[in-house]
Design a protein around this motif. Structure first.
Motif, PDB file in Angstrom:
ATOM      1  N   ILE A   1       0.846  -1.197   0.000  1.00  0.00           N
ATOM      2  CA  ILE A   1       0.000   0.000   0.000  1.00  0.00           C
ATOM      3  C   ILE A   1       0.881   1.247   0.000  1.00  0.00           C
ATOM      4  CG2 ILE A   1      -1.720   1.321   1.307  1.00  0.00           C
ATOM      5  CD1 ILE A   1      -2.909  -1.189   0.104  1.00  0.00           C
ATOM      6  N   LEU A   2       1.951   1.233   0.806  1.00  0.00           N
ATOM      7  CA  LEU A   2       2.870   2.377   0.840  1.00  0.00           C
ATOM      8  C   LEU A   2       3.549   2.572  -0.512  1.00  0.00           C
ATOM      9  CD1 LEU A   2       4.562   1.956   4.345  1.00  0.00           C
ATOM     10  CD2 LEU A   2       2.547   3.309   3.721  1.00  0.00           C
ATOM     11  N   LEU A   3       3.942   1.487  -1.144  1.00  0.00           N
ATOM     12  CA  LEU A   3       4.564   1.589  -2.469  1.00  0.00           C
ATOM     13  C   LEU A   3       3.597   2.205  -3.479  1.00  0.00           C
ATOM     14  CD1 LEU A   3       6.398  -1.856  -2.642  1.00  0.00           C
ATOM     15  CD2 LEU A   3       7.459   0.400  -2.449  1.00  0.00           C
TER      16      LEU A   3
ATOM     17  N   GLU B   1      18.558  -2.614   7.010  1.00  0.00           N
ATOM     18  CA  GLU B   1      18.153  -3.628   7.962  1.00  0.00           C
ATOM     19  C   GLU B   1      18.923  -3.387   9.246  1.00  0.00           C
ATOM     20  OE1 GLU B   1      17.823  -8.313   7.777  1.00  0.00           O
ATOM     21  OE2 GLU B   1      17.522  -7.395   5.795  1.00  0.00           O
ATOM     22  N   HIS B   2      18.194  -3.143  10.343  1.00  0.00           N
ATOM     23  CA  HIS B   2      18.810  -3.007  11.661  1.00  0.00           C
ATOM     24  C   HIS B   2      17.769  -3.296  12.723  1.00  0.00           C
ATOM     25  CE1 HIS B   2      17.082   1.081  12.202  1.00  0.00           C
ATOM     26  NE2 HIS B   2      17.366   1.255  10.934  1.00  0.00           N
ATOM     27  N   ASP B   3      18.216  -3.565  13.918  1.00  0.00           N
ATOM     28  CA  ASP B   3      17.329  -3.944  15.025  1.00  0.00           C
ATOM     29  C   ASP B   3      16.492  -5.173  14.670  1.00  0.00           C
ATOM     30  OD1 ASP B   3      18.266  -1.668  16.361  1.00  0.00           O
ATOM     31  OD2 ASP B   3      16.593  -0.435  15.660  1.00  0.00           O
ATOM     32  N   GLY B   4      17.012  -6.017  13.783  1.00  0.00           N
ATOM     33  CA  GLY B   4      16.302  -7.224  13.388  1.00  0.00           C
ATOM     34  C   GLY B   4      15.104  -6.987  12.487  1.00  0.00           C
ATOM     35  N   LYS B   5      14.989  -5.780  11.927  1.00  0.00           N
ATOM     36  CA  LYS B   5      13.854  -5.449  11.068  1.00  0.00           C
ATOM     37  C   LYS B   5      14.332  -4.841   9.758  1.00  0.00           C
ATOM     38  CE  LYS B   5      10.822  -4.312  14.941  1.00  0.00           C
ATOM     39  NZ  LYS B   5       9.977  -3.284  15.550  1.00  0.00           N
ATOM     40  N   LYS B   6      13.465  -4.918   8.754  1.00  0.00           N
ATOM     41  CA  LYS B   6      13.704  -4.228   7.482  1.00  0.00           C
ATOM     42  C   LYS B   6      13.099  -2.839   7.593  1.00  0.00           C
ATOM     43  CE  LYS B   6      13.891  -8.365   4.720  1.00  0.00           C
ATOM     44  NZ  LYS B   6      13.416  -9.110   3.590  1.00  0.00           N
ATOM     45  N   TRP B   7      13.835  -1.828   7.116  1.00  0.00           N
ATOM     46  CA  TRP B   7      13.410  -0.435   7.194  1.00  0.00           C
ATOM     47  C   TRP B   7      13.450   0.207   5.818  1.00  0.00           C
ATOM     48  CZ3 TRP B   7      12.376   2.164  11.912  1.00  0.00           C
ATOM     49  CH2 TRP B   7      12.625   1.420  13.071  1.00  0.00           C
ATOM     50  N   ASP B   8      12.498   1.090   5.559  1.00  0.00           N
ATOM     51  CA  ASP B   8      12.472   1.929   4.356  1.00  0.00           C
ATOM     52  C   ASP B   8      12.491   3.383   4.795  1.00  0.00           C
ATOM     53  OD1 ASP B   8      12.219  -0.165   2.518  1.00  0.00           O
ATOM     54  OD2 ASP B   8      10.028  -0.056   2.496  1.00  0.00           O
ATOM     55  N   ILE B   9      13.081   4.230   3.963  1.00  0.00           N
ATOM     56  CA  ILE B   9      13.009   5.670   4.193  1.00  0.00           C
ATOM     57  C   ILE B   9      12.333   6.300   2.990  1.00  0.00           C
ATOM     58  CG2 ILE B   9      14.292   7.819   4.492  1.00  0.00           C
ATOM     59  CD1 ILE B   9      16.418   6.213   5.970  1.00  0.00           C
TER      60      ILE B   9
ATOM     61  N   ALA C   1      10.053  13.399   5.586  1.00  0.00           N
ATOM     62  CA  ALA C   1      10.712  12.098   5.485  1.00  0.00           C
ATOM     63  C   ALA C   1      10.248  11.211   6.627  1.00  0.00           C
ATOM     64  CB  ALA C   1      12.227  12.268   5.519  1.00  0.00           C
ATOM     65  N   TYR C   2      10.043   9.955   6.322  1.00  0.00           N
ATOM     66  CA  TYR C   2       9.624   8.952   7.302  1.00  0.00           C
ATOM     67  C   TYR C   2      10.543   7.741   7.197  1.00  0.00           C
ATOM     68  CZ  TYR C   2       5.091  11.285   7.947  1.00  0.00           C
ATOM     69  OH  TYR C   2       4.092  12.173   8.246  1.00  0.00           O
ATOM     70  N   GLU C   3      10.824   7.138   8.346  1.00  0.00           N
ATOM     71  CA  GLU C   3      11.517   5.855   8.382  1.00  0.00           C
ATOM     72  C   GLU C   3      10.512   4.831   8.903  1.00  0.00           C
ATOM     73  OE1 GLU C   3      15.769   3.919   9.657  1.00  0.00           O
ATOM     74  OE2 GLU C   3      15.080   5.683  10.750  1.00  0.00           O
ATOM     75  N   ILE C   4      10.348   3.761   8.146  1.00  0.00           N
ATOM     76  CA  ILE C   4       9.309   2.775   8.427  1.00  0.00           C
ATOM     77  C   ILE C   4       9.934   1.392   8.580  1.00  0.00           C
ATOM     78  CG2 ILE C   4       7.161   1.738   7.576  1.00  0.00           C
ATOM     79  CD1 ILE C   4       6.981   4.776   8.031  1.00  0.00           C
ATOM     80  N   ALA C   5       9.551   0.680   9.650  1.00  0.00           N
ATOM     81  CA  ALA C   5       9.987  -0.706   9.857  1.00  0.00           C
ATOM     82  C   ALA C   5       8.802  -1.633   9.619  1.00  0.00           C
ATOM     83  CB  ALA C   5      10.513  -0.891  11.274  1.00  0.00           C
ATOM     84  N   TYR C   6       9.124  -2.878   9.273  1.00  0.00           N
ATOM     85  CA  TYR C   6       8.090  -3.864   8.944  1.00  0.00           C
ATOM     86  C   TYR C   6       8.228  -5.106   9.814  1.00  0.00           C
ATOM     87  CZ  TYR C   6       7.937  -0.879   4.902  1.00  0.00           C
ATOM     88  OH  TYR C   6       7.860   0.217   4.100  1.00  0.00           O
ATOM     89  N   ASP C   7       7.091  -5.747  10.069  1.00  0.00           N
ATOM     90  CA  ASP C   7       7.111  -7.024  10.780  1.00  0.00           C
ATOM     91  C   ASP C   7       7.408  -8.148   9.787  1.00  0.00           C
ATOM     92  OD1 ASP C   7       4.719  -7.596   9.407  1.00  0.00           O
ATOM     93  OD2 ASP C   7       3.459  -7.127  11.138  1.00  0.00           O
ATOM     94  N   GLU C   8       7.354  -9.381  10.279  1.00  0.00           N
ATOM     95  CA  GLU C   8       7.691 -10.533   9.428  1.00  0.00           C
ATOM     96  C   GLU C   8       6.694 -10.758   8.302  1.00  0.00           C
ATOM     97  OE1 GLU C   8       5.205 -11.798  12.887  1.00  0.00           O
ATOM     98  OE2 GLU C   8       7.043 -10.645  12.709  1.00  0.00           O
ATOM     99  N   HIS C   9       5.528 -10.101   8.357  1.00  0.00           N
ATOM    100  CA  HIS C   9       4.511 -10.245   7.304  1.00  0.00           C
ATOM    101  C   HIS C   9       4.545  -9.092   6.297  1.00  0.00           C
ATOM    102  CE1 HIS C   9       2.877 -13.500   9.667  1.00  0.00           C
ATOM    103  NE2 HIS C   9       2.773 -12.703  10.703  1.00  0.00           N
ATOM    104  N   GLY C  10       5.482  -8.158   6.471  1.00  0.00           N
ATOM    105  CA  GLY C  10       5.577  -7.028   5.551  1.00  0.00           C
ATOM    106  C   GLY C  10       4.627  -5.891   5.871  1.00  0.00           C
ATOM    107  N   ASN C  11       4.124  -5.859   7.094  1.00  0.00           N
ATOM    108  CA  ASN C  11       3.242  -4.781   7.531  1.00  0.00           C
ATOM    109  C   ASN C  11       4.013  -3.815   8.427  1.00  0.00           C
ATOM    110  OD1 ASN C  11       1.021  -6.006   6.243  1.00  0.00           O
ATOM    111  ND2 ASN C  11       0.674  -7.302   8.025  1.00  0.00           N
TER     112      ASN C  11
END
Length: 113
Positions: A22-24, A35-43, A90-100
């Motif tokens: 949805i964000l895309l 990738e940091h803190d065990g999560k995938k991040w987008d800016i 600008a926003y930095e967004i992290a995702y859970d294991e399901h891509g949410n």
């Protein structure tokens, strides 16, 4: 110029549970991925523009001022519209294991400066 300003993006989508797809669709591809803190991040970085009603209202207002001043409003109106080009955000967004979305960090001040 008012009608050519950037469109308003739906930043309410930056909340927990929103799928990355949805964000895309709303914001396009992010400017960076990490990738940091065990999560995938987008800016995401973009110019937050104006809704259609605001743009149309500004255009009508400028057109009326042009008519009433026999075109002299352009001397004042053009610099006003040149400076009213939206706010950079600008926003930095992290995702859970399901891509949410799991975490949202606003990287810019509210004014976007």
């Amino acid at each position: 110029m008012a009608t050519q300003q950037p469109e308003k993006k739906d930043v309410s989508l930056f909340k927990k549970g929103t799928p990355r797809s949805i964000l895309l669709g709303e914001f396009g591809y992010p400017i960076a991925q990490t990738e940091h803190d065990g999560k995938k991040w987008d800016i995401w970085k973009f110019t937050q523009g104006y809704g259609g009603g605001a743009k149309a209202g500004r255009a009508v207002g400028h057109a009326a001022a042009d008519v009433l001043t026999l075109g002299q409003w352009e001397v004042v109106g053009t610099p006003i519209e040149s400076s009213a080009n939206g706010n950079r955000v600008a926003y930095e967004i992290a995702y859970d294991e399901h891509g949410n979305v799991s975490d949202v960090i606003l990287l810019t001040e509210k004014s976007g400066k």
